[in-house]
Structure formats: C-alpha cells, structure tokens
Design a protein around this motif. Structure first.
Motif, PDB file in Angstrom:
ATOM      1  N   VAL A 124       0.993  -1.326  -0.036  1.00 31.59           N
ATOM      2  CA  VAL A 124      -0.082   0.099   0.109  1.00 31.59           C
ATOM      3  C   VAL A 124       0.824   1.397  -0.416  1.00 31.59           C
ATOM      4  O   VAL A 124       0.709   1.869  -0.766  1.00 31.59           O
ATOM      5  CB  VAL A 124      -1.053  -0.016   1.332  1.00 31.59           C
ATOM      6  CG1 VAL A 124      -1.399   1.678   1.109  1.00 31.59           C
ATOM      7  CG2 VAL A 124      -2.170  -0.918   1.033  1.00 31.59           C
ATOM      8  N   GLU A 183      -3.298  11.705   0.794  1.00 30.43           N
ATOM      9  CA  GLU A 183      -2.196  11.560   0.328  1.00 30.43           C
ATOM     10  C   GLU A 183      -2.572  10.124   1.416  1.00 30.43           C
ATOM     11  O   GLU A 183      -2.122   9.167   1.107  1.00 30.43           O
ATOM     12  CB  GLU A 183      -0.854  10.779  -0.146  1.00 30.43           C
ATOM     13  CG  GLU A 183      -0.755  12.316  -1.406  1.00 30.43           C
ATOM     14  CD  GLU A 183      -0.205  13.454  -1.035  1.00 30.43           C
ATOM     15  OE1 GLU A 183      -0.015  14.464  -0.141  1.00 30.43           O
ATOM     16  OE2 GLU A 183      -1.260  14.288  -1.371  1.00 30.43           O
ATOM     17  N   ALA A 201      -6.120   8.252   1.587  1.00 28.33           N
ATOM     18  CA  ALA A 201      -6.025   7.513   1.204  1.00 28.33           C
ATOM     19  C   ALA A 201      -5.145   6.422   0.563  1.00 28.33           C
ATOM     20  O   ALA A 201      -5.459   5.495   0.564  1.00 28.33           O
ATOM     21  CB  ALA A 201      -5.395   8.241  -0.010  1.00 28.33           C
ATOM     22  N   MET A 202      -4.034   6.342   1.781  1.00 21.53           N
ATOM     23  CA  MET A 202      -2.694   5.080   1.972  1.00 21.53           C
ATOM     24  C   MET A 202      -3.560   4.386   2.892  1.00 21.53           C
ATOM     25  O   MET A 202      -3.710   3.152   3.063  1.00 21.53           O
ATOM     26  CB  MET A 202      -1.788   5.312   2.177  1.00 21.53           C
ATOM     27  CG  MET A 202      -0.957   4.512   2.329  1.00 21.53           C
ATOM     28  SD  MET A 202       1.178   4.643   2.663  1.00 21.53           S
ATOM     29  CE  MET A 202       1.026   6.589   3.627  1.00 21.53           C
ATOM     30  N   ASN A 203      -4.877   4.891   4.031  1.00 24.14           N
ATOM     31  CA  ASN A 203      -4.679   4.162   4.930  1.00 24.14           C
ATOM     32  C   ASN A 203      -6.566   3.661   4.169  1.00 24.14           C
ATOM     33  O   ASN A 203      -7.092   2.800   4.944  1.00 24.14           O
ATOM     34  CB  ASN A 203      -5.077   5.215   6.298  1.00 24.14           C
ATOM     35  CG  ASN A 203      -3.887   5.376   7.434  1.00 24.14           C
ATOM     36  OD1 ASN A 203      -3.452   4.565   7.701  1.00 24.14           O
ATOM     37  ND2 ASN A 203      -2.829   6.180   6.723  1.00 24.14           N
ATOM     38  N   LYS A 219      -6.530   2.543   1.951  1.00 25.25           N
ATOM     39  CA  LYS A 219      -6.494   1.653   0.795  1.00 25.25           C
ATOM     40  C   LYS A 219      -6.030   0.703   1.304  1.00 25.25           C
ATOM     41  O   LYS A 219      -6.899  -0.941   1.846  1.00 25.25           O
ATOM     42  CB  LYS A 219      -5.299   1.808   0.431  1.00 25.25           C
ATOM     43  CG  LYS A 219      -5.085   1.083  -0.882  1.00 25.25           C
ATOM     44  CD  LYS A 219      -4.252   1.447  -2.237  1.00 25.25           C
ATOM     45  CE  LYS A 219      -3.811   0.601  -3.554  1.00 25.25           C
ATOM     46  NZ  LYS A 219      -2.820   0.967  -4.318  1.00 25.25           N
ATOM     47  N   GLU A 233      -9.069  -1.181   2.792  1.00 28.69           N
ATOM     48  CA  GLU A 233      -9.921  -2.292   2.405  1.00 28.69           C
ATOM     49  C   GLU A 233      -9.632  -3.227   1.802  1.00 28.69           C
ATOM     50  O   GLU A 233     -10.354  -4.378   2.043  1.00 28.69           O
ATOM     51  CB  GLU A 233      -9.962  -1.580   1.078  1.00 28.69           C
ATOM     52  CG  GLU A 233     -11.108   0.115   1.009  1.00 28.69           C
ATOM     53  CD  GLU A 233     -12.702  -0.586   0.712  1.00 28.69           C
ATOM     54  OE1 GLU A 233     -12.901  -1.145   0.701  1.00 28.69           O
ATOM     55  OE2 GLU A 233     -13.400   0.407   1.181  1.00 28.69           O
ATOM     56  N   LYS A 234      -7.919  -3.197   2.066  1.00 29.72           N
ATOM     57  CA  LYS A 234      -7.113  -4.414   1.498  1.00 29.72           C
ATOM     58  C   LYS A 234      -7.205  -6.129   2.405  1.00 29.72           C
ATOM     59  O   LYS A 234      -7.375  -6.576   2.716  1.00 29.72           O
ATOM     60  CB  LYS A 234      -6.010  -4.571   1.704  1.00 29.72           C
ATOM     61  CG  LYS A 234      -5.663  -3.870   0.078  1.00 29.72           C
ATOM     62  CD  LYS A 234      -4.265  -3.858  -0.772  1.00 29.72           C
ATOM     63  CE  LYS A 234      -4.047  -3.822  -1.688  1.00 29.72           C
ATOM     64  NZ  LYS A 234      -3.936  -4.350  -2.476  1.00 29.72           N
TER      65      LYS A 234
END
Length: 180
Positions: A121, A161, A164-166, A168, A171-172
């Motif tokens: 990620v 960003e 957004a990274m957190n 993502k 979600e994974k």
C-alpha cells in the motif's frame, strides 16, 4: 451483545492507535466501549497491549478474564497472550512476523500478511490499519462506513495521500477478513 478485543505487539506498531480507533468507532455507532492500555517498561520496541470492550449495554469491568478476539502483530505477542482467548474466539495474526506454525484448537485463526500488505500500500506504518480492517471484516464489530469516518476525522489535518493510503490499507484488510 458484548465483545472483548486484545491487541498486542511491540511499541511503535500502532497497537494503542488501533485499539483506540476501534473503541471510538464503536462509540460513534452508539455503543459503549472501554479502552485499557498496557505498556512494557521500554518506550519503542517494548511490549504493547491494549484491551477494548464493546457492548450494547454498560460495561462493568474493562478487563475480561478471557478475550473474545485477539490481534497479534508479532510472534512474542502471540506466544504471550494467545492462551487468553476464549474457545470459539477469533485470532487475527500478522503472518509477516508470526512465522511459526500456528495450531490452535477451538479458535478461528486468520493469518494476514499485514507487513507485506502495508508495504504494498505504501508504508509499514499502515500495518495497524490493515490488521484492524481484517478484524472488522471477520467480526463486523463496527461498520466499515463508521470506521472510514473515524479515519477521515483522524487524518483530516494530514496530507490527502496519507488518508488515501490508510483507506486503501483498511479496504485490503477488510477484504482479507471477510474471505477468512
């Protein structure tokens, strides 16, 4: 319904943040929640553990005798606290750091390559979000939407960003937990 959660690992792995975020998300859903941190004597790299209890009703004690759910970010934490999980409990393990063979009768074990996913990620610092996502996916203790709102609040002052990274990573993690 009442559920207890133990998060464990080393200082710096985001154990306390993960527990606190879960408790806050539960409160945002109108539930009762307690958060009880425990630290080792070291600052970074020492042992870290927290207990979270989430309930529809009042919570009498912040410490359960046995935990319903367990999150271990490393082998040391797994070895130290895995015996404190009730039969039928869920154990979410960071298989990137827990490399020994895990055989636990009477408990659901979900092995997640947390560190690998976090690096994929974009940063190892989101490992705690990956594993809490897996826990949410496996237990449904809080809704994804409420936890996302909690993340948005937590990171509102940061660069977009980082949020957004957190998201993502979450979600994974959720996808991994739902598949388990």
């Amino acid at each position: 319904m009442k559920q207890s959660f133990v998060f464990s690992g080393s200082g710096g792995q985001g154990i306390m943040s993960a527990g606190m975020m879960l408790a806050h998300a539960a409160i945002d859903m109108g539930k009762h929640a307690t958060f009880l941190p425990e630290y080792g004597p070291e600052q970074r790299g020492g042992s870290a553990k927290c207990t979270v209890i989430i309930s529809d009703g009042e919570i009498v004690s912040p410490l359960p005798k046995m935990s319903d759910n367990f999150v271990a970010m490393n082998e040391q934490a797994f070895n130290k606290f895995s015996s404190d999980v009730k039969d039928g409990g869920i154990m979410v393990l960071n298989s990137s750091r827990i490399t020994s063979e895990v055989k636990i009768d009477g408990k659901k074990v979900i092995s997640v390559p947390v560190d690998d996913i976090a690096l994929e990620v974009g940063n190892i610092k989101v490992a705690n979000i990956v594993i809490i996502g897996a826990l949410i996916g496996a237990t449904g203790v809080v809704s994804k939407e409420v936890f996302v709102a909690s993340l948005e609040e937590k990171f509102k002052e940061k660069k977009p960003e980082i949020l957004a990274m957190n998201l993502k990573a979450l979600e994974k993690g959720i996808a991994f937990g739902e598949q388990a």
